[in-house]
Design a protein around this motif. Structure first.
Motif, short mmCIF file in Angstrom:
data_model
loop_
_atom_site.label_atom_id
_atom_site.label_comp_id
_atom_site.label_asym_id
_atom_site.label_seq_id
_atom_site.Cartn_x
_atom_site.Cartn_y
_atom_site.Cartn_z
N GLU A 547 56.07 23.83 39.66
CA GLU A 547 55.22 22.65 39.53
C GLU A 547 53.74 22.95 39.76
OE1 GLU A 547 54.08 18.96 38.58
OE2 GLU A 547 56.09 19.79 38.32
N PRO A 548 53.38 23.76 40.77
CA PRO A 548 51.93 23.99 40.98
C PRO A 548 51.23 24.57 39.76
CG PRO A 548 53.16 24.70 42.92
CD PRO A 548 54.17 24.36 41.86
N SER A 549 51.88 25.50 39.06
CA SER A 549 51.26 26.08 37.86
C SER A 549 51.69 25.39 36.58
CB SER A 549 51.59 27.57 37.76
OG SER A 549 53.00 27.75 37.62
N ARG A 550 52.60 24.42 36.72
CA ARG A 550 53.13 23.67 35.58
C ARG A 550 53.58 24.62 34.47
NH1 ARG A 550 52.67 18.51 35.82
NH2 ARG A 550 52.81 18.23 33.56
N ALA A 551 54.45 25.57 34.91
CA ALA A 551 54.93 26.57 33.95
C ALA A 551 56.37 26.94 34.28
CB ALA A 551 54.04 27.81 34.00
N TRP A 552 57.08 27.43 33.23
CA TRP A 552 58.42 27.95 33.42
C TRP A 552 58.32 29.44 33.79
CZ3 TRP A 552 62.80 25.11 33.53
CH2 TRP A 552 62.75 23.83 32.99
N LEU A 553 58.82 29.79 34.96
CA LEU A 553 58.74 31.17 35.42
C LEU A 553 60.09 31.85 35.25
CD1 LEU A 553 56.70 30.79 38.73
CD2 LEU A 553 55.87 31.14 36.40
N PRO A 554 60.09 33.10 34.75
CA PRO A 554 61.36 33.82 34.62
C PRO A 554 61.82 34.33 35.98
CG PRO A 554 59.56 35.22 33.92
CD PRO A 554 58.94 33.87 34.25
N GLU A 580 57.68 25.71 22.65
CA GLU A 580 57.43 24.27 22.62
C GLU A 580 56.89 23.79 23.96
OE1 GLU A 580 59.93 20.10 21.90
OE2 GLU A 580 60.88 22.05 21.51
N ALA A 581 57.46 24.29 25.07
CA ALA A 581 56.99 23.89 26.40
C ALA A 581 55.57 24.38 26.65
CB ALA A 581 57.93 24.45 27.48
N GLU A 582 55.27 25.61 26.16
CA GLU A 582 53.92 26.15 26.34
C GLU A 582 52.89 25.33 25.57
OE1 GLU A 582 50.96 28.53 27.83
OE2 GLU A 582 53.09 28.49 28.42
N ALA A 583 53.29 24.86 24.38
CA ALA A 583 52.36 24.07 23.57
C ALA A 583 52.02 22.73 24.23
CB ALA A 583 52.96 23.82 22.18
#
Length: 600
Positions: A547-554, A580-583
């Protein structure tokens, strides 16, 4: 020629039945130093002496009328609906299977009963009026239906006095014993109630001292329970251990699930002592003793032998299992723990369990809705198991429960206070009814039954809340999670034996169960995990949402070049939703105040 002197006619032949009752089984033991323990032999000798003086009597040997270790004061031997031998004899008399004129030989009337006089005298008169001759061997009194006997009236007056004395003796003894224990409980902080102690303690100079070897075994058992081992499995482990210090304590030959549970549920492990008292309730005409808690537990009565963290973890597992919310690890676990999420992963569509499926080396293990397999659910998504496990473990070592835990613990504590107040109120209502009407009153039975049911529900709620609070308190630290995951990765690198890997995976599985409040698997591939601190976390295909970086982390291994068993189709699907999530992510911009790149 004078008439001969008339002689009394010889008594008619009859059958005699010998009744023996001992209130304690130890009284059947011959001990020259303690004559009171020789009650069985004494009653046999009195019976034999009477039969020798009365040759017209034949002792019946087919009906064994022995009530050993049975109370005459509580009516356990004579209640009409009970299982006592005297009750059996009375039923045979009523059915006409004992001939009129038969003799019942007893040491004294108080062997038959020590009930209050109206009940006791009624029992004696019922036998006499049915044609039975009751003989009291000690005072050589016989009671029979003989209206022409001038001594009949005085005999029954004597019997009434004898029965009154017997009941009074038992009643006074019961009251004195009750008062003695109440005084002991009152002084429990200053002096130990009894020399009896838990098996892992010794009483020396009025102080309980831990037995180091047994305390080590106690902590080993609690550790197994904290790792979700079932009690039967723990028992098998201990019985198979050649160490003599791990043999079953007490009178048992070996450990079993019941003895393990009795130990692990004992709050004496953390120093508490709960005083109890006996209350008596009527069941089928018999006053049956029931052991109930009295007063609050006494803290620090015993030395504590299990630390707070281990106790909380073990009780968390036990409490969930008691409420049917935990996996039972009592069976054979084997050398492979395939599914870390067993009993936790649930289909978000139908709320049925997600099953672990592995079709061999040419496929990838997945979590699949158990109902979808039978056509009862529409969730057909196959959650890639290995990637999901790797992502969860990568996230788990970084999880910090300290932020939400205090608020959640406070909420649960308030619920617990309400449940405890509810329990105490129900207990007070029940005690008021018993004090006013008594246990046997027919008008009291219905409300008492309702209160008993409500009490059981309240106590179940208390157990659940206490377990959740304990688990939340124990799960706040990251040290154990980090150590367990690091150990697992190290064992994988070394190619450790399957047994070692399984033991660590078993511990991590329990950490997952302790930490997760739920794990919902959606039909679009997302996995939502709720933690016990009230937090919500999301995973998908080996990634976790940060959530802090609002990104999906592997998961961390993929960053080190460790691949997965995903097929080309699965990798393509994964790349599509990641793109799609990155966009959709907000663009980065420089925040002058914070002096950092942010997405808002």
């Amino acid at each position: 020629m004078t008439d001969p002197i008339p002689r009394s006619p010889s008594p008619a032949p009859a059958t005699a039945y010998s009744y023996i009752r001992l209130s304690s089984k130890r009284q059947a033991t011959v001990d020259e130093k303690k004559k009171y323990r020789d009650g069985f032999r004494r009653q046999i000798e009195l019976c034999d002496e009477y039969l020798a003086l009365n040759p017209h009597l034949t002792l019946d040997t087919t009906l064994k009328l022995h009530d050993i270790g049975v109370s005459g004061f509580r009516g356990a031997n004579s209640a009409p609906e009970g299982d006592g031998k005297l009750a059996q004899f009375q039923r045979l008399v009523q059915e006409g299977r004992i001939a009129k004129g038969s003799y019942l030989l007893v040491e004294s009337l108080d062997r038959m009963t020590r009930a209050q006089v109206n009940v006791a005298l009624g029992m004696l008169l019922n036998l006499v009026n049915s044609g039975i001759v009751v003989v009291s061997l000690t005072d050589k009194m016989d009671y029979r239906d003989a209206p022409d006997d001038p001594n009949s009236y005085s005999k029954f007056m004597y019997s009434m006095m004898s029965l009154m004395r017997a009941h009074e003796e038992s009643s006074v003894k019961s009251k004195r014993l009750k008062a003695t224990w109440e005084e002991k409980r009152r002084k429990a902080h200053d002096r130990k109630l009894t020399a009896r102690a838990p098996a892992w303690l010794d009483l020396i100079d009025n102080k309980f001292v831990p037995n180091k070897k047994r305390v080590a075994v106690v902590n080993e058992i609690m550790g197994y329970l904290a790792d979700s081992w079932g009690r039967d499995r723990i028992a098998r482990k201990l019985n198979a251990d050649p160490d003599p210090d791990k043999r079953c304590w007490g009178h048992g030959r070996s450990w079993h699930g019941g003895t393990v549970q009795k130990l692990t549920d004992n709050r004496a492990l953390i120093g508490e002592f709960q005083p109890h008292k006996l209350v008596f309730e009527e069941r089928r005409g018999v006053l049956v003793a029931k052991r109930v808690p009295v007063g609050d537990p006494i803290p620090d009565y015993y030395p504590r032998v299990v630390d707070e963290d281990l106790w909380a973890k073990a009780r968390g597992v036990a409490n969930k299992r008691k409420l049917g919310r935990a996996h039972n690890g009592g069976g054979q676990t084997g050398t492979v723990i395939s599914n870390m999420f067993g009993s936790v992963a649930t289909c978000a569509v139908c709320l049925k369990p997600m099953n672990y499926r592995d079709r061999g080396p040419r496929s990838t293990p997945v979590l699949r809705c158990s109902a979808e397999r039978a056509g009862a659910c529409t969730n057909a998504y196959r959650i890639p198991y290995e990637d999901t496990e790797n992502a969860v473990l990568s996230w788990l070592v970084k999880l910090d429960l300290s932020g939400g835990a205090p608020g959640e613990a406070a909420r649960l504590a308030e619920e617990l206070r309400t449940a405890l107040a509810r329990r105490d109120e129900l207990q007070a209502r029940g005690e008021t009814i018993v004090a006013e009407f008594g246990l046997g009153n027919r008008f009291a039975k219905a409300p008492l039954a309702r209160i008993e049911q409500q009490l059981a529900e309240a106590e179940g709620t208390i157990v659940d809340l206490e377990g959740r609070i304990a688990v939340l308190r124990a799960a706040g630290g990251r040290d154990e999670r980090e150590m367990a995951v690091a150990t697992l990765l190290d064992l994988r690198k070394k190619g450790a034996p399957p047994e070692e890997v399984a033991a660590v995976r078993l511990r991590i599985r329990q950490i997952v169960r302790d930490t997760f409040a739920y794990m919902y698997c959606h039909d679009d591939g997302h996995v939502d995990v709720g933690t016990i601190d009230g937090g919500r976390h999301r995973f998908r295909d080996g990634y976790w949402w940060h959530e802090p970086s609002r990104a999906w982390l592997p998961w961390s291994g993929s960053m080190m070049g460790i691949g997965s068993r995903a097929t080309k189709e699965e990798l393509a699907r994964r790349a599509a939703w990641l793109a799609e999530a990155e966009a959709k992510r907000p663009p980065l911009h420089w925040d002058r105040d914070r002096k950092a790149w942010v997405r808002e």
